[in-house]
Design an enzyme around this catalytic site. Structure first.
Site, PDB file in Angstrom:
ATOM      1  N   TYR A 117       0.818  -1.211   0.000  1.00 37.27           N
ATOM      2  CA  TYR A 117       0.000   0.000   0.000  1.00 37.27           C
ATOM      3  C   TYR A 117       0.861   1.274   0.000  1.00 37.27           C
ATOM      4  CZ  TYR A 117      -3.869  -3.167   1.279  1.00 37.27           C
ATOM      5  OH  TYR A 117      -4.808  -4.179   1.296  1.00 37.27           O
ATOM      6  N   ASP A 179      -2.084 -10.901   9.301  1.00 33.84           N
ATOM      7  CA  ASP A 179      -1.216 -12.017   8.890  1.00 33.84           C
ATOM      8  C   ASP A 179       0.205 -11.879   9.419  1.00 33.84           C
ATOM      9  OD1 ASP A 179      -3.211 -13.243   7.464  1.00 33.84           O
ATOM     10  OD2 ASP A 179      -2.641 -12.347   5.548  1.00 33.84           O
ATOM     11  N   HIS A 432       5.223  -6.771  -3.749  1.00 36.80           N
ATOM     12  CA  HIS A 432       3.797  -6.980  -3.976  1.00 36.80           C
ATOM     13  C   HIS A 432       3.003  -5.692  -3.886  1.00 36.80           C
ATOM     14  CE1 HIS A 432       2.006  -6.731   0.189  1.00 36.80           C
ATOM     15  NE2 HIS A 432       3.277  -6.602   0.421  1.00 36.80           N
ATOM     16  N   TYR A 513     -11.189  -1.029  -0.681  1.00 40.18           N
ATOM     17  CA  TYR A 513     -11.320  -0.532   0.698  1.00 40.18           C
ATOM     18  C   TYR A 513     -10.087   0.253   1.128  1.00 40.18           C
ATOM     19  CZ  TYR A 513      -8.180  -3.380   3.701  1.00 40.18           C
ATOM     20  OH  TYR A 513      -7.084  -3.914   4.351  1.00 40.18           O
ATOM     21  N   ARG A 514      -9.013   0.176   0.362  1.00 35.53           N
ATOM     22  CA  ARG A 514      -7.723   0.736   0.804  1.00 35.53           C
ATOM     23  C   ARG A 514      -6.800   0.580  -0.380  1.00 35.53           C
ATOM     24  NH1 ARG A 514      -4.552  -2.644   5.567  1.00 35.53           N
ATOM     25  NH2 ARG A 514      -2.655  -1.403   5.708  1.00 35.53           N
TER      26      ARG A 514
HETATM   27  C1  LIG Z   1       2.427 -10.895   3.693  1.00 37.86           C
HETATM   28  C2  LIG Z   1       1.605  -9.734   4.120  1.00 37.86           C
HETATM   29  C3  LIG Z   1       0.405  -9.958   4.764  1.00 37.86           C
HETATM   30  C4  LIG Z   1      -0.389  -8.901   5.182  1.00 37.86           C
HETATM   31  N1  LIG Z   1      -1.558  -9.166   5.829  1.00 37.86           N
HETATM   32  C5  LIG Z   1      -2.330  -8.138   6.252  1.00 37.86           C
HETATM   33  C6  LIG Z   1      -3.515  -8.389   6.965  1.00 37.86           C
HETATM   34  O1  LIG Z   1      -3.844  -9.531   7.279  1.00 37.86           O
HETATM   35  N2  LIG Z   1      -4.295  -7.345   7.325  1.00 37.86           N
HETATM   36  C7  LIG Z   1      -3.938  -6.072   7.049  1.00 37.86           C
HETATM   37  O2  LIG Z   1      -4.665  -5.159   7.408  1.00 37.86           O
HETATM   38  N3  LIG Z   1      -2.800  -5.796   6.390  1.00 37.86           N
HETATM   39  C8  LIG Z   1      -1.978  -6.794   5.979  1.00 37.86           C
HETATM   40  N4  LIG Z   1      -0.796  -6.506   5.328  1.00 37.86           N
HETATM   41  C9  LIG Z   1      -0.457  -5.118   5.019  1.00 37.86           C
HETATM   42  C10 LIG Z   1       0.405  -4.409   6.095  1.00 37.86           C
HETATM   43  O3  LIG Z   1       1.524  -5.144   6.412  1.00 37.86           O
HETATM   44  C11 LIG Z   1      -0.335  -4.115   7.382  1.00 37.86           C
HETATM   45  O4  LIG Z   1      -1.573  -3.491   7.151  1.00 37.86           O
HETATM   46  C12 LIG Z   1       0.477  -3.235   8.316  1.00 37.86           C
HETATM   47  O5  LIG Z   1      -0.108  -3.213   9.581  1.00 37.86           O
HETATM   48  C13 LIG Z   1       0.590  -1.799   7.791  1.00 37.86           C
HETATM   49  O6  LIG Z   1       1.816  -1.270   8.124  1.00 37.86           O
HETATM   50  P1  LIG Z   1       2.089  -0.452   9.457  1.00 37.86           P
HETATM   51  O7  LIG Z   1       1.259  -1.012  10.519  1.00 37.86           O
HETATM   52  O8  LIG Z   1       3.543  -0.394   9.654  1.00 37.86           O
HETATM   53  O9  LIG Z   1       1.471   0.966   9.116  1.00 37.86           O
HETATM   54  P2  LIG Z   1       2.221   2.294   8.832  1.00 37.86           P
HETATM   55  O10 LIG Z   1       3.059   2.117   7.632  1.00 37.86           O
HETATM   56  O11 LIG Z   1       2.855   2.789  10.070  1.00 37.86           O
HETATM   57  O12 LIG Z   1       0.987   3.203   8.486  1.00 37.86           O
HETATM   58  C14 LIG Z   1       0.260   3.055   7.314  1.00 37.86           C
HETATM   59  C15 LIG Z   1      -0.366   4.383   6.949  1.00 37.86           C
HETATM   60  O13 LIG Z   1      -1.335   4.732   7.922  1.00 37.86           O
HETATM   61  C16 LIG Z   1      -1.291   6.121   8.205  1.00 37.86           C
HETATM   62  N5  LIG Z   1      -0.847   6.267   9.597  1.00 37.86           N
HETATM   63  C17 LIG Z   1      -0.066   5.399  10.266  1.00 37.86           C
HETATM   64  N6  LIG Z   1       0.097   5.794  11.523  1.00 37.86           N
HETATM   65  C18 LIG Z   1      -0.603   6.936  11.664  1.00 37.86           C
HETATM   66  C19 LIG Z   1      -0.818   7.806  12.752  1.00 37.86           C
HETATM   67  N7  LIG Z   1      -0.305   7.536  13.952  1.00 37.86           N
HETATM   68  N8  LIG Z   1      -1.580   8.889  12.558  1.00 37.86           N
HETATM   69  C20 LIG Z   1      -2.140   9.124  11.357  1.00 37.86           C
HETATM   70  N9  LIG Z   1      -1.956   8.341  10.287  1.00 37.86           N
HETATM   71  C21 LIG Z   1      -1.198   7.244  10.445  1.00 37.86           C
HETATM   72  C22 LIG Z   1      -0.315   6.728   7.246  1.00 37.86           C
HETATM   73  O14 LIG Z   1      -0.972   7.139   6.096  1.00 37.86           O
HETATM   74  C23 LIG Z   1       0.590   5.555   6.929  1.00 37.86           C
HETATM   75  O15 LIG Z   1       1.207   5.664   5.688  1.00 37.86           O
HETATM   76  C24 LIG Z   1       0.033  -7.572   4.917  1.00 37.86           C
HETATM   77  C25 LIG Z   1       1.254  -7.347   4.285  1.00 37.86           C
HETATM   78  C26 LIG Z   1       2.032  -8.411   3.893  1.00 37.86           C
HETATM   79  C27 LIG Z   1       3.320  -8.136   3.223  1.00 37.86           C
END
Ligand SMILES: Cc1cc2nc3c(=O)[nH]c(=O)nc-3n(C[C@H](O)[C@H](O)[C@H](O)COP(=O)(O)OP(=O)(O)OC[C@H]3O[C@@H](n4cnc5c(N)ncnc54)[C@H](O)[C@@H]3O)c2cc1C
Ligand SMILES: Cc1cc2nc3c(=O)[nH]c(=O)nc-3n(C[C@H](O)[C@H](O)[C@H](O)COP(=O)(O)OP(=O)(O)OC[C@H]3O[C@@H](n4cnc5c(N)ncnc54)[C@H](O)[C@@H]3O)c2cc1C
Lengths: 570, 570
Positions: A117, A179, A432, A513-514
């Site tokens: 994303y 995941d 991906h 959705y995203r």
């Molecule tokens: C193999 C694999 C499986 C995955 N499975 C899932 C799954 O089951 N479900 C799922 O949801 N995702 C999944 N993901 C996607 C992703 O890894 C997760 O959603 C992950 O939690 C997002 O990264 P992060 O938590 O580090 O968010 P961040 O990168 O920290 O944040 C994502 C975005 O949210 C906003 N944001 C973050 N923090 C804040 C804040 N404090 N205030 C305001 N805005 C903010 C910003 O726009 C930021 O760019 C998967 C990815 C991979 C590679």
């Protein structure tokens, strides 16, 4: 004295000329801004992505912080000028004020593992990225009686899980995890991510926010807006340090407009604290898998799933996974075949046979004491096993290494892992993109959406890898577009594929959705009922709360008034 | 010609000089405005509350539409200038534009049975009330497969229930209803009202809105923002007539900021369509009551309830009711005693004995097939019956007329009634105010809150009548302040009581979830963390979406910038 000033400037340039400047910002202004930022956060918490740097992706456990680890354009297409790690809430507030003063855009993230994303990259190149999780990473509270936690942005699913383990709390409360366990609980929830226990809708299960607004103001939402004078005082404590109302994590709505939702997938505020509900230990648990042999069992399965899910016989967020998602967890494409083109039915049958799995594989769990579980399980079994050739497995039935069922038996009880990261390596230099449309839980809809996405994958020369994640009344169909990030052709194909799918699906009335940074404008533009009325509303609120447009401009397609939208959309 | 104009004016004055003009509006401007309104909606849909009118309260089944049926000030304290009944969405849009043009405030309601919270009255006297439900009262869709309905403002709980009955749909889906069935499904949900099945949190169970903004724009939220080109076309249909996206009622969040919450307890928009989730018929149901003999069983019961509710052993929103709430359903105070002062413990014991009830009475239900129900019921029984003297009843165990358990056995399966309206007649000319603070589900908290509210009731010379409505992790403690609306002293006591309780509770960190017009400012002012940061945010959004402040000014304490707040707050 001019020469001294110039010397200063030169030494700065050497230290910190960024690869990309914020739009409309001169190098000189940028450097003055950075000086002020350094005064605020300390030099050790500011790093310029300089002209001389090489952009290194890192890997999931140690991700890069200023660009997208899984870039589909060039790595510098979405690139920060600098990464800043505020140490506390007042520094975040100060940074918002500085960004306003200098009109420099900021892109906050909590951990930066948002792969598929956009990772940690900003939408507008030259933005400063705010790495909130580096220092602000405390578990502030785990309350067993109320079954909730209060966390800062840097708390990952792993972190909170370890906290529960260390304090021997899993006997009382369980976490819900996606995941992979390395993401931020806040980052995931504000993007409305999902997990797989009964508490899988993370946003629904949040309770209470503390937010820094674009103007630097600090707000607590819900019952958090109500001070509690009975809590031992807090003489001289800053607002962000004050203990929260005892109902802050118990009741979401508070009094008056319920604002929390506008801070999700949004550019209206920075979430610095969030409450999240934990699931009371259900007193019993059983994960299972049901394999379905044929491609077109998909439709039958969906029509079985819908009523069971709505009745909560399927208590958790179950998934129906295509064989290749599981296959990819077990090994790269090259371990199965020498083919480079997409696999055909015969190939898939062979892989399924080799792995002793179905073409589609359903993963669920039942929760509660034995008598409850056995009633539920018997309904589930009877229902699914009406599909000819379907088979039911418990985790102990599976003996292969890296058994997906064994991993999911952990995930579905909130024990995080990184096992599923392996599917990203289906292709060499695996990267991906997620394509994630919303669909009705129905055989006909699932079949139609699967047919369209699969056809386009094939046209792009890529394998269809996907899973249906079943919410209460809809599914998130997650299509995992795996590409080779070092091969420009592969990247282009992936990019073509997702752009085409967005359009295809919009023609069927399906929306995502995203999404990834690169698709935000396109997708926002599909949500255009009544001449884009929703976008106009979003823009009105954005311009009111962030008149200079300094917070995450372009996020989810919302461009502040200072940006000429026509030139920015992609 | 001057004389003709004057004649016109005079005839108008005779027809329509309102008792209260909108603030800052001359009679002449008002009449021009009303002329334009009549052109829009038809004269038969506009009624001026004129100087010559007598303000008649009506009754629940036929409530008045421009003032509060249960007024605690004089009836004309919160009074509309006129009541307008738009016939469709374009008329609502047009009315917003007219209100902006003439700077006349509008107060929308769906049905106007919001008794205890202000009824159909506006916060700002002289506002025009928009009676949305009069004409816009269609059940637009009941979808069995997706278990949802799409309704207009005028659809009451009774209406939707009858629709389900008529179409023989209760075998598939159940509605959730509040204590009384005459309210609007939309009006109740946007005020974040509650019912008592597992779907009791009406706002949580809504899915998808269509909203007219203060500027007259029409927005659909969530997936509703995404047109569905596959739905048989809609050539020439107005936006509000276009069929919705097939996921509009299946998935709330859509893409980008999730805006729905800001339209609850709010003055930011008029909800003209809403989706509401229905509960799949659970395949079995059993209501029950557990009576607890002593006043201080309250604490023990609460500590039993909390874990059971969080575990969903208590699947629905159960209630723990004080004896007088049930007693009042059975008859007025005068039927029990000649006393006018508050009843004491001995009186209450006697009433409980007479009614064969406890001092506290717990009403719940279990849902699902027999084996599930019997597991749950046995846990529930064992837990509660540990309280000495407690007793368990099924509906068939009760033979008294108007049995509360028998009524609730309907309510808890979504069958509406007006049986409980009777408690409002506890005093002659019975009227009521709701005081409804949020509390943690805990014995200590319930006991403390009960002690404080009861003490103040006694000081006011009123009986404590109340119920604890148990949500997922908190309770809505609903204190029913019954007063004699024809007795100014009784009104004053009720008003003193609620104002005092708001302050008392704020000192304990307890805040209300919803309130009467007369208390909105006071309560909003208790949610004042960090120098009122939340209110500043609310005002910023309000002023951006409604710069002239024409929609429901003052609602929930939010005053538009054109109002001098200091002079308006009460
Ligand atoms: C193999 C694999 C499986 C995955 N499975 C899932 C799954 O089951 N479900 C799922 O949801 N995702 C999944 N993901 C996607 C992703 O890894 C997760 O959603 C992950 O939690 C997002 O990264 P992060 O938590 O580090 O968010 P961040 O990168 O920290 O944040 C994502 C975005 O949210 C906003 N944001 C973050 N923090 C804040 C804040 N404090 N205030 C305001 N805005 C903010 C910003 O726009 C930021 O760019 C998967 C990815 C991979 C590679
Ligand atoms: C005996 C008794 C028992 C009760 N029990 C319950 C109970 O169990 N649960 C409960 O929640 N309440 C209860 N109530 C309170 C009340 O009767 C209900 O909440 C009722 O549903 C509210 O009235 P209404 O639906 O007619 O709303 P309305 O009067 O139509 O609306 C209420 C307010 O909501 C806003 N509003 C309404 N419609 C719109 C719209 N379309 N767009 C924008 N804003 C709008 C307006 O501010 C309006 O003033 C009870 C009342 C009594 C007397």
């Amino acid at each position: 004295m001019a020469p001294a000033a110039e010397k200063d400037l030169i030494s700065h340039v050497q230290l910190s000329e960024p690869m990309k400047l914020p739009p409309g910002t001169s190098l000189h202004t940028f450097q003055t801004f950075i000086d002020r930022v350094i005064q605020c956060c300390g030099a050790e918490n500011v790093s310029i992505i300089s002209k001389c740097d090489k952009l290194v992706d890192g890997h999931y456990m140690n991700p890069c912080k200023g660009h997208d680890m899984h870039a589909i354009y060039d790595r510098d297409y979405f690139l920060a000028s600098a990464v800043i790690c505020p140490r506390d809430v007042p520094e975040v507030q100060m940074l918002m004020r500085l960004c306003n003063e200098f009109e420099v855009p900021a892109w906050p993230f909590s951990i930066g593992r948002n792969t598929g994303y956009g990772g940690a990259a900003p939408r507008v190149s030259g933005s400063v990225c705010l790495d909130l999780g580096r220092h602000m990473n405390r578990v502030l509270d785990v309350n067993v009686e109320g079954a909730f936690a209060l966390v800062e942005p840097g708390v990952t699913f792993f972190d909170l899980h370890e906290y529960l383990e260390e304090h021997d709390l899993r006997k009382h409360v369980w976490l819900d995890v996606p995941d992979l366990g390395g993401g931020s609980i806040i980052g995931n929830a504000v993007e409305r991510g999902v997990g797989y226990t009964p508490y899988g809708d993370h946003w629904m299960m949040h309770c209470g926010l503390e937010i820094v607004l674009p103007n630097g103001e600090l707000v607590r939402t819900g019952m958090g807006a109500l001070p509690d004078p009975t809590i031992p005082a807090a003489e001289g404590l800053r607002p962000d340090q004050q203990p929260g109302n005892r109902c802050w994590q118990l009741f979401n709505y508070g009094f008056g407009p319920y604002n929390d939702g506008i801070f999700t997938q949004s550019s209206l505020g920075i979430v610095v604290k969030m409450g999240i509900w934990l699931m009371p230990n259900p007193g019993g648990y059983q994960a299972y898998m049901i394999t379905l042999p044929r491609d077109n069992d998909l439709a039958a399965a969906m029509d079985i799933i819908r009523p069971l899910r709505m009745q909560m016989v399927l208590q958790n967020v179950p998934t129906l996974r295509h064989i290749l998602l599981d296959a990819a967890v077990h090994g790269p494409k090259s371990s199965y075949t020498a083919k480079s083109e997409p696999l055909d039915d015969a190939d898939l049958d062979e892989i399924a046979k080799k792995l002793d799995l179905g073409r589609w594989n359903f993963y669920g769990a039942v929760y509660g004491p034995e008598p409850i579980r056995s009633v539920l399980l018997s309904v589930i079994k009877t229902s699914f096993l009406s599909i000819p050739g379907s088979r039911f497995f418990l985790p102990e039935d599976r003996h292969e290494p890296n058994s997906v069922l064994r991993t999911r038996a952990n995930t579905l009880q909130g024990i995080p892992s990184v096992d599923e990261l392996k599917w990203v390596d289906w292709l060499p230099n695996g990267a991906h993109l997620f394509f994630s449309p919303i669909t009705k839980i129905s055989g006909a809809d699932a079949e139609a959406q699967y047919a369209i996405t699969k056809k386009r994958c094939t046209e792009a020369g890529l394998d269809f890898i996907g899973t249906f994640v079943v919410g209460m009344r809809e599914m998130h169909h997650i299509v995992c577009i795996v590409f080779d990030r070092e091969d420009p052709k592969s990247r282009t194909k992936a990019h073509w594929l997702i752009r085409t799918l967005v359009d295809d699906c919009a023609k069927h009335g399906w929306g995502e959705y995203r999404t990834h940074l690169a698709l935000m404008d396109q997708i926002a533009n599909t949500y255009n009922f009544n001449d884009g009325a929703q976008m106009k509303l979003n823009e009105q609120i954005k311009n009111a709360l962030d008149p200079k447009g300094i917070l995450a401009p372009g996020k989810n397609g919302i461009w502040p008034k200072g940006y000429n939208k026509a030139t920015w959309v992609i």
